[in-house]
Design a protein around this motif. Sequence first.
Motif, mmCIF file in Angstrom:
data_model
loop_
_atom_site.group_PDB
_atom_site.id
_atom_site.type_symbol
_atom_site.label_atom_id
_atom_site.label_comp_id
_atom_site.label_asym_id
_atom_site.label_seq_id
_atom_site.Cartn_x
_atom_site.Cartn_y
_atom_site.Cartn_z
ATOM 1 N N GLU A 17 0.830 -1.212 0.000
ATOM 2 C CA GLU A 17 0.000 0.000 0.000
ATOM 3 C C GLU A 17 0.863 1.260 0.000
ATOM 4 O O GLU A 17 0.520 2.253 -0.653
ATOM 5 N N THR A 18 1.966 1.229 0.722
ATOM 6 C CA THR A 18 2.893 2.370 0.738
ATOM 7 C C THR A 18 3.490 2.576 -0.648
ATOM 8 O O THR A 18 3.525 3.694 -1.164
ATOM 9 N N SER A 19 3.937 1.492 -1.254
ATOM 10 C CA SER A 19 4.521 1.551 -2.587
ATOM 11 C C SER A 19 3.517 2.086 -3.604
ATOM 12 O O SER A 19 3.840 2.966 -4.411
ATOM 13 N N ASP A 20 2.295 1.572 -3.557
ATOM 14 C CA ASP A 20 1.267 1.999 -4.510
ATOM 15 C C ASP A 20 0.920 3.471 -4.346
ATOM 16 O O ASP A 20 0.769 4.201 -5.334
ATOM 17 N N PHE A 21 0.798 3.925 -3.103
ATOM 18 C CA PHE A 21 0.465 5.326 -2.857
ATOM 19 C C PHE A 21 1.586 6.243 -3.363
ATOM 20 O O PHE A 21 1.324 7.240 -4.056
ATOM 21 N N LEU A 22 2.827 5.903 -3.031
ATOM 22 C CA LEU A 22 3.970 6.701 -3.500
ATOM 23 C C LEU A 22 4.027 6.709 -5.027
ATOM 24 O O LEU A 22 4.216 7.762 -5.649
ATOM 25 N N GLU A 23 3.860 5.541 -5.638
ATOM 26 C CA GLU A 23 3.902 5.462 -7.101
ATOM 27 C C GLU A 23 2.818 6.331 -7.731
ATOM 28 O O GLU A 23 3.071 7.026 -8.725
ATOM 29 N N ASN A 24 1.620 6.327 -7.156
ATOM 30 C CA ASN A 24 0.544 7.165 -7.692
ATOM 31 C C ASN A 24 0.882 8.651 -7.611
ATOM 32 O O ASN A 24 0.580 9.406 -8.536
#
Length: 180
Positions: free
Chosen positions: A146-153
């Motif tokens: 979830e951290t990775s996805d949020f940062l990537e977005n």
Amino acid sequence: MILKLFKHLNTINRHRNCVIKHCFKAGILWRGLLHDLSKYNPVEFFCGVHYFLGNKSPNEAERTEKGYSSAWMHHKGRNKHHFEYWTDYQAATRRVEPIKMPLKFVIEMFCDRVAASKIYQGKNYTDSHPLEYFLRGKPNRFIHKETSDFLENLLIMLNENGEDYTFKYIKNYLKNNKNY
């Protein structure tokens, strides 16, 4: 050695100043003011001077020579905007696992990545650089999904819509959300 000392100090200061500006735009000025203070600690600072490269982190040169970076080991354990800080032993899996980062530290990590790209890319910087850097390391990154996805977005948003739009979005998101 004196020249490398001043060049390294200049790089740290320019980076911190850029992060402070970004954190202000994002609505987390306090995180910006506290950002990377450990880099002035002798453990990190003198490694940075010794391994100063100018176009990328001195930690890379230390890793090449020693197989690890003592400066990085010190840094990641004291700075909560690094996803490497957020790992812990999980009894259920009996392994060290990534932990979902609190929102304010993910936003600081975003600000840090954009600032680092600006400092190391210089005049060649574009809003695509932070995303490209993120994507290059993604397959090997040990970070909560979830951290990775949020940062990537956020990095995609920066790439597609620019800095002004993205920081306005972040500031508004922080006002209306405690989590992601």
